[in-house]
Write a protein that holds these residues in place. Structure first.
Motif, PDB file in Angstrom:
ATOM      1  N   PHE A   1       0.828  -1.209   0.000  1.00  0.00           N
ATOM      2  CA  PHE A   1       0.000   0.000   0.000  1.00  0.00           C
ATOM      3  C   PHE A   1       0.861   1.256   0.000  1.00  0.00           C
ATOM      4  O   PHE A   1       0.572   2.220  -0.706  1.00  0.00           O
ATOM      5  CB  PHE A   1      -0.917  -0.008   1.224  1.00  0.00           C
ATOM      6  CG  PHE A   1      -1.617   1.297   1.464  1.00  0.00           C
ATOM      7  CD1 PHE A   1      -2.628   1.720   0.616  1.00  0.00           C
ATOM      8  CD2 PHE A   1      -1.253   2.122   2.525  1.00  0.00           C
ATOM      9  CE1 PHE A   1      -3.265   2.944   0.826  1.00  0.00           C
ATOM     10  CE2 PHE A   1      -1.875   3.328   2.741  1.00  0.00           C
ATOM     11  CZ  PHE A   1      -2.896   3.751   1.886  1.00  0.00           C
ATOM     12  N   ALA A   2       1.939   1.246   0.798  1.00  0.00           N
ATOM     13  CA  ALA A   2       2.821   2.412   0.869  1.00  0.00           C
ATOM     14  C   ALA A   2       3.474   2.689  -0.486  1.00  0.00           C
ATOM     15  O   ALA A   2       3.699   3.848  -0.856  1.00  0.00           O
ATOM     16  CB  ALA A   2       3.887   2.195   1.933  1.00  0.00           C
ATOM     17  N   VAL A   3       3.757   1.627  -1.232  1.00  0.00           N
ATOM     18  CA  VAL A   3       4.419   1.776  -2.530  1.00  0.00           C
ATOM     19  C   VAL A   3       3.412   2.086  -3.635  1.00  0.00           C
ATOM     20  O   VAL A   3       3.603   2.992  -4.457  1.00  0.00           O
ATOM     21  CB  VAL A   3       5.212   0.503  -2.877  1.00  0.00           C
ATOM     22  CG1 VAL A   3       5.774   0.589  -4.302  1.00  0.00           C
ATOM     23  CG2 VAL A   3       6.335   0.276  -1.875  1.00  0.00           C
ATOM     24  N   ASP A   4       2.323   1.330  -3.650  1.00  0.00           N
ATOM     25  CA  ASP A   4       1.355   1.425  -4.745  1.00  0.00           C
ATOM     26  C   ASP A   4       0.348   2.545  -4.555  1.00  0.00           C
ATOM     27  O   ASP A   4      -0.160   3.109  -5.526  1.00  0.00           O
ATOM     28  CB  ASP A   4       0.623   0.087  -4.897  1.00  0.00           C
ATOM     29  CG  ASP A   4      -0.274   0.050  -6.114  1.00  0.00           C
ATOM     30  OD1 ASP A   4       0.253   0.199  -7.233  1.00  0.00           O
ATOM     31  OD2 ASP A   4      -1.504  -0.126  -5.946  1.00  0.00           O
ATOM     32  N   GLY A   5       0.059   2.865  -3.287  1.00  0.00           N
ATOM     33  CA  GLY A   5      -0.918   3.913  -3.025  1.00  0.00           C
ATOM     34  C   GLY A   5      -2.343   3.431  -3.248  1.00  0.00           C
ATOM     35  O   GLY A   5      -2.651   2.247  -3.136  1.00  0.00           O
ATOM     36  N   GLY A   6      -3.202   4.365  -3.602  1.00  0.00           N
ATOM     37  CA  GLY A   6      -4.607   4.031  -3.786  1.00  0.00           C
ATOM     38  C   GLY A   6      -5.405   4.336  -2.531  1.00  0.00           C
ATOM     39  O   GLY A   6      -4.852   4.712  -1.492  1.00  0.00           O
ATOM     40  N   PRO A   7      -6.715   4.162  -2.580  1.00  0.00           N
ATOM     41  CA  PRO A   7      -7.558   4.464  -1.418  1.00  0.00           C
ATOM     42  C   PRO A   7      -7.339   3.462  -0.292  1.00  0.00           C
ATOM     43  O   PRO A   7      -7.051   2.291  -0.533  1.00  0.00           O
ATOM     44  CB  PRO A   7      -8.979   4.362  -1.986  1.00  0.00           C
ATOM     45  CG  PRO A   7      -8.850   3.376  -3.104  1.00  0.00           C
ATOM     46  CD  PRO A   7      -7.504   3.640  -3.715  1.00  0.00           C
ATOM     47  N   TRP A   8      -7.481   3.939   0.935  1.00  0.00           N
ATOM     48  CA  TRP A   8      -7.391   3.042   2.087  1.00  0.00           C
ATOM     49  C   TRP A   8      -8.750   2.434   2.398  1.00  0.00           C
ATOM     50  O   TRP A   8      -8.849   1.286   2.801  1.00  0.00           O
ATOM     51  CB  TRP A   8      -6.855   3.795   3.298  1.00  0.00           C
ATOM     52  CG  TRP A   8      -6.739   2.961   4.541  1.00  0.00           C
ATOM     53  CD1 TRP A   8      -7.494   3.045   5.667  1.00  0.00           C
ATOM     54  CD2 TRP A   8      -5.813   1.894   4.769  1.00  0.00           C
ATOM     55  NE1 TRP A   8      -7.105   2.110   6.598  1.00  0.00           N
ATOM     56  CE2 TRP A   8      -6.059   1.380   6.067  1.00  0.00           C
ATOM     57  CE3 TRP A   8      -4.800   1.313   4.003  1.00  0.00           C
ATOM     58  CZ2 TRP A   8      -5.335   0.329   6.607  1.00  0.00           C
ATOM     59  CZ3 TRP A   8      -4.075   0.262   4.551  1.00  0.00           C
ATOM     60  CH2 TRP A   8      -4.344  -0.211   5.843  1.00  0.00           C
ATOM     61  N   TYR A   9      -9.808   3.193   2.176  1.00  0.00           N
ATOM     62  CA  TYR A   9     -11.158   2.706   2.410  1.00  0.00           C
ATOM     63  C   TYR A   9     -11.822   2.348   1.094  1.00  0.00           C
ATOM     64  O   TYR A   9     -11.346   2.702   0.022  1.00  0.00           O
ATOM     65  CB  TYR A   9     -11.985   3.758   3.158  1.00  0.00           C
ATOM     66  CG  TYR A   9     -11.475   4.029   4.551  1.00  0.00           C
ATOM     67  CD1 TYR A   9     -11.713   3.134   5.586  1.00  0.00           C
ATOM     68  CD2 TYR A   9     -10.731   5.181   4.822  1.00  0.00           C
ATOM     69  CE1 TYR A   9     -11.226   3.383   6.866  1.00  0.00           C
ATOM     70  CE2 TYR A   9     -10.246   5.435   6.100  1.00  0.00           C
ATOM     71  CZ  TYR A   9     -10.505   4.530   7.115  1.00  0.00           C
ATOM     72  OH  TYR A   9     -10.024   4.762   8.370  1.00  0.00           O
ATOM     73  N   GLY A  10     -12.943   1.670   1.182  1.00  0.00           N
ATOM     74  CA  GLY A  10     -13.674   1.290  -0.011  1.00  0.00           C
ATOM     75  C   GLY A  10     -13.588  -0.198  -0.276  1.00  0.00           C
ATOM     76  O   GLY A  10     -12.780  -0.921   0.324  1.00  0.00           O
ATOM     77  N   PRO A  11     -14.424  -0.720  -1.190  1.00  0.00           N
ATOM     78  CA  PRO A  11     -14.462  -2.164  -1.472  1.00  0.00           C
ATOM     79  C   PRO A  11     -13.210  -2.691  -2.151  1.00  0.00           C
ATOM     80  O   PRO A  11     -12.927  -3.880  -2.101  1.00  0.00           O
ATOM     81  CB  PRO A  11     -15.693  -2.318  -2.374  1.00  0.00           C
ATOM     82  CG  PRO A  11     -15.854  -0.970  -3.011  1.00  0.00           C
ATOM     83  CD  PRO A  11     -15.420   0.024  -1.980  1.00  0.00           C
ATOM     84  N   VAL A  12     -12.457  -1.798  -2.817  1.00  0.00           N
ATOM     85  CA  VAL A  12     -11.210  -2.210  -3.475  1.00  0.00           C
ATOM     86  C   VAL A  12     -10.072  -1.369  -2.906  1.00  0.00           C
ATOM     87  O   VAL A  12      -9.928  -0.192  -3.249  1.00  0.00           O
ATOM     88  CB  VAL A  12     -11.290  -2.030  -5.007  1.00  0.00           C
ATOM     89  CG1 VAL A  12      -9.980  -2.503  -5.646  1.00  0.00           C
ATOM     90  CG2 VAL A  12     -12.467  -2.794  -5.584  1.00  0.00           C
ATOM     91  N   SER A  13      -9.294  -1.958  -2.031  1.00  0.00           N
ATOM     92  CA  SER A  13      -8.162  -1.246  -1.438  1.00  0.00           C
ATOM     93  C   SER A  13      -7.212  -2.270  -0.825  1.00  0.00           C
ATOM     94  O   SER A  13      -7.591  -3.430  -0.583  1.00  0.00           O
ATOM     95  CB  SER A  13      -8.641  -0.259  -0.365  1.00  0.00           C
ATOM     96  OG  SER A  13      -9.058  -0.952   0.788  1.00  0.00           O
ATOM     97  N   TRP A  14      -5.987  -1.812  -0.561  1.00  0.00           N
ATOM     98  CA  TRP A  14      -5.018  -2.695   0.093  1.00  0.00           C
ATOM     99  C   TRP A  14      -5.311  -2.848   1.578  1.00  0.00           C
ATOM    100  O   TRP A  14      -4.692  -3.666   2.248  1.00  0.00           O
ATOM    101  CB  TRP A  14      -3.601  -2.151  -0.103  1.00  0.00           C
ATOM    102  CG  TRP A  14      -3.124  -2.200  -1.513  1.00  0.00           C
ATOM    103  CD1 TRP A  14      -2.807  -1.154  -2.326  1.00  0.00           C
ATOM    104  CD2 TRP A  14      -2.908  -3.379  -2.306  1.00  0.00           C
ATOM    105  NE1 TRP A  14      -2.412  -1.594  -3.561  1.00  0.00           N
ATOM    106  CE2 TRP A  14      -2.461  -2.963  -3.579  1.00  0.00           C
ATOM    107  CE3 TRP A  14      -3.056  -4.752  -2.065  1.00  0.00           C
ATOM    108  CZ2 TRP A  14      -2.160  -3.850  -4.605  1.00  0.00           C
ATOM    109  CZ3 TRP A  14      -2.758  -5.649  -3.086  1.00  0.00           C
ATOM    110  CH2 TRP A  14      -2.322  -5.197  -4.329  1.00  0.00           C
ATOM    111  N   ARG A  15      -6.244  -2.029   2.086  1.00  0.00           N
ATOM    112  CA  ARG A  15      -6.609  -2.135   3.502  1.00  0.00           C
ATOM    113  C   ARG A  15      -7.099  -3.537   3.850  1.00  0.00           C
ATOM    114  O   ARG A  15      -6.796  -4.060   4.939  1.00  0.00           O
ATOM    115  CB  ARG A  15      -7.706  -1.119   3.829  1.00  0.00           C
ATOM    116  CG  ARG A  15      -8.345  -1.293   5.197  1.00  0.00           C
ATOM    117  CD  ARG A  15      -9.538  -0.367   5.363  1.00  0.00           C
ATOM    118  NE  ARG A  15     -10.520  -0.559   4.333  1.00  0.00           N
ATOM    119  CZ  ARG A  15     -11.456  -1.513   4.363  1.00  0.00           C
ATOM    120  NH1 ARG A  15     -11.510  -2.346   5.386  1.00  0.00           N
ATOM    121  NH2 ARG A  15     -12.334  -1.630   3.371  1.00  0.00           N
TER     122      ARG A  15
END
Length: 263
Positions: free
Chosen positions: A45-59
């Protein structure tokens, strides 16, 4: 000669007095790998980024890896205090470990594919993954409910406050299971009626309640165990555990009220 006042059970005491059994070592190793998987995806997540919340995320692979890993390790430990046959306990733990791997594996797979893991019926493959996760969740409910029932039917062993901590932890865990089932049920209904996006967002109000109540079965027994390493008297330790149960229960009630107001 001092005599311990807490109830003893040979099989439970032997679990703690000897080296871990192979099944227990396997559960601990599996739990550790799941935790490491969660931490690895935190780096992703730190490298790729993107949203933390939501149905599609690395969270999701992060939180589920950490949560399932810690829960598996915790359950392997706390069930050693339950009055249950060793073979039955080993079999149930093996099923639980396998189910944890399936759940985290399915969620992680879908994260890498860039699609939602739960309530996703967009394609036959996505439906198969979603249904597998739902069935796996049902297996978790049955197993954990079974352990909870055992804890109430026969008083758990352990130091002062452990029985209360275990029973309270499992009771609060049932709240987590119920809230998780409610999230899935509501999401499935919305999905089946054509409200896919609403289904993805419908779980948000119950997530805090689910998260808070999920780990009571680790936190409260850990408190009782840590107190047993001190020089405090048993009555004092029991009062502290009782206070801990009250505080944790209040947090769960607070999360429940918040969920009711926003659901």
């Amino acid at each position: 000669m001092a005599v311990s006042t807490f109830p003893r059970h040979p099989s439970a005491l032997s679990v703690r007095a000897r080296a871990l059994r192979p099944a227990e070592r396997l559960c601990h190793a599996t739990g550790l790998l799941l935790v490491l998987s969660g931490l690895a995806h935190l780096v992703v997540f730190a490298v790729d980024g993107g949203p933390w919340y939501g149905p599609v995320s690395w969270r999701k692979p992060v939180t589920f890896g950490l949560s399932f890993g810690v829960t598996l390790i915790a359950l392997t430990w706390v069930t050693s205090y339950l009055r249950v046959g060793e073979r039955l306990r080993t079999a149930l733990l093996a099923v639980f470990a396998a189910d944890c791997v399936v759940e985290v594996g399915g969620i992680t797979l879908q994260a890498w594919r860039g699609v939602p893991s739960h309530l996703n019926m967009e394609t036959p493959f996505d439906t198969a993954v979603s249904m597998t996760l739902a069935v796996g969740g049902g297996v978790l409910v049955v197993l954990l409910t079974g352990f909870a029932v055992v804890s109430f039917r026969r008083r758990p062993t352990g130091p002062a406050g452990m029985a209360l901590a275990l029973r309270s932890g499992f009771a609060i865990l049932l709240v987590a299971l119920a809230s998780g089932a409610a999230m899935i049920a509501r999401g499935v209904v919305l999905t089946r009626t054509g409200h896919q996006q609403a289904a993805y967002h419908s779980t948000a109000p119950l997530k805090p309640l689910h998260g808070v109540s999920l780990h009571a079965v680790l936190v409260l027994p850990a408190l009782a165990w840590l107190l047993s390493r001190t020089s405090l008297s048993e009555p004092v330790r029991l009062r502290i555990v009782t206070a801990g149960v009250a505080v944790y229960s209040a947090a769960v009630v607070g999360a429940g009220i918040r969920a009711a107001l926003t659901y």
